[in-house]
Scaffold this motif. Sequence first.
Motif, PDB file in Angstrom:
ATOM      1  N   UNK A  14       0.868  -1.405  -0.001  1.00  0.00           N
ATOM      2  CA  UNK A  14      -0.060  -0.091   0.028  1.00  0.00           C
ATOM      3  C   UNK A  14       0.785   1.295  -0.042  1.00  0.00           C
ATOM      4  N   UNK A  15       1.850   1.379   0.658  1.00  0.00           N
ATOM      5  CA  UNK A  15       2.806   2.531   0.774  1.00  0.00           C
ATOM      6  C   UNK A  15       3.424   2.660  -0.749  1.00  0.00           C
ATOM      7  N   UNK A  16       3.688   1.607  -1.491  1.00  0.00           N
ATOM      8  CA  UNK A  16       4.428   1.843  -2.628  1.00  0.00           C
ATOM      9  C   UNK A  16       3.499   2.144  -3.660  1.00  0.00           C
ATOM     10  N   UNK A  17       2.143   1.635  -3.635  1.00  0.00           N
ATOM     11  CA  UNK A  17       1.344   2.145  -4.519  1.00  0.00           C
ATOM     12  C   UNK A  17       0.633   3.450  -4.289  1.00  0.00           C
ATOM     13  N   UNK A  18       0.772   3.838  -3.070  1.00  0.00           N
ATOM     14  CA  UNK A  18       0.333   5.458  -2.904  1.00  0.00           C
ATOM     15  C   UNK A  18       1.554   6.173  -3.298  1.00  0.00           C
ATOM     16  N   UNK A  19       2.620   5.787  -3.140  1.00  0.00           N
ATOM     17  CA  UNK A  19       3.825   6.556  -3.743  1.00  0.00           C
ATOM     18  C   UNK A  19       3.764   6.728  -5.265  1.00  0.00           C
ATOM     19  N   UNK A  20       3.289   5.695  -5.813  1.00  0.00           N
ATOM     20  CA  UNK A  20       3.234   5.659  -7.474  1.00  0.00           C
ATOM     21  C   UNK A  20       2.056   6.730  -7.751  1.00  0.00           C
ATOM     22  N   UNK A  21       1.004   6.625  -7.017  1.00  0.00           N
ATOM     23  CA  UNK A  21      -0.133   7.357  -7.538  1.00  0.00           C
ATOM     24  C   UNK A  21       0.192   8.930  -7.181  1.00  0.00           C
ATOM     25  N   UNK A  22       1.063   9.263  -6.210  1.00  0.00           N
ATOM     26  CA  UNK A  22       1.661  10.664  -5.986  1.00  0.00           C
ATOM     27  C   UNK A  22       2.447  10.950  -6.917  1.00  0.00           C
ATOM     28  N   UNK A  23       3.413  10.063  -7.513  1.00  0.00           N
ATOM     29  CA  UNK A  23       4.549  10.513  -8.428  1.00  0.00           C
ATOM     30  C   UNK A  23       3.969  10.625  -9.783  1.00  0.00           C
TER      31      UNK A  23
END
Length: 446
Positions: free
Chosen positions: A291-300
Amino acid sequence: MPTNNQNNERPRHRAAHFRMPGSGQMTPGAASRSQAAAGPSASRQAARLAEAPHVNSPAPGSTGAIGGTTSRVSARTAAATRRARTRGGKRRGNGRPNGPKTTAVIVSILAGVAAFVALFFVLVLPRLTESSTSGGTQAEAGQEVEVTIPDGSSTSSIATILQSAGVISDSSAFIQEVQRQNVEQKLKSGSYSLLTGSSVTNVINQLVAGPNSTASALQVPEGYTVTQIASLVEEKFGIASDDFIAQAKASNYVADYPFLSEAANDSLEGFLFPKTYDFAGQTVTADTIIRAMLSQYQAEVASLDLDAARQSLESRYGRPFTNYDVLTVASIIEKEALTDDDRVLISSVFYNRMAANMPLQSDATLAYTLGREVTADDLAQDGPYNTYTNMGLTPTPICNPGLDSLTAAANPQDTNYYYFFITSSVHAFSETYEQHQQVIAQNSGA
């Protein structure tokens, strides 16, 4: 024909526990009682002597020896009589507790007790309190300790945590210095590696700079695949690699991350954004990490506006694209490029080839399924990830690209290049096959 069949060095990830004095005092009146005990006997002796004084009277001219004895007896008898008369009467002196000397002793003892209590509260109690506050930590100065500052911690809470860990010795001094510098709002949460016995100023400077510990950090380099990330997670947090891979399915997260609706093969490949993640203070699970990595992808990708980029690509190259296509191109760029300058040029080569209905001919796509370097014999083996024998893009991204590769895929440089030859020392791009062959010939030993 491979466009990059040389060594593919990958850039490393760039991104922190009275006794009160015994009285020994004689029982009041003890001495008096022992002396008075002889009184009645002495009185009876005196009475007998009084009744017959002539018995022991010395003859005239005698030596007085007997008379001397009588004198001594009479003296003792008189003394005993005096003691008998005083029996039961009030005496003044040390034999009674209400005498002046006894009172003075009691006052002196009480004063000593009071002084002891005062010293206890002034000198001993603060140290005991400090020890209790610090959890009993008595760390030797200069020892490296891991300290975690939770989100939303107040300056007072931070001071308590630091003192408890032995980093600082005086929480009040820390709070005062933070207030003096007016940096209450600049102290950052996270995990820190700090030295015990540090100066308050140095600790504040580090807390303002931010977390520096790697104890709870997961560092994911650009270009890592889901399988490689799973191995990192197992090594770092002890979560089985197979468990991580089993959890890394698009269907498990599409409800919370709508962009996963385009994911093929239920794969999260490409969407686990490479970065250093700090999971301090959290219960780390495969789900937490994903979830942390998916959220980061979304933000980037929000900064790239993939929808607008996709429309621009369709206009430039005359063919439809999806946001998932752009992500897939970015993953291939990530594996092929050795420098940032390479990325936008490699991107142009791939888009030019797709527009011209040419196979991408990337060794990196085939290596994804093989899990090793590609050989000449591998090029003829058909498979969905062999871009020598198949047109267009691979079914899924082949790694998880960083922001630079995503940016290059969304905005390729405008060129007429269809070939590239890249090694550690050669970065050549060509418009024709002949030029490409010349480059290869000229750099056959490169």
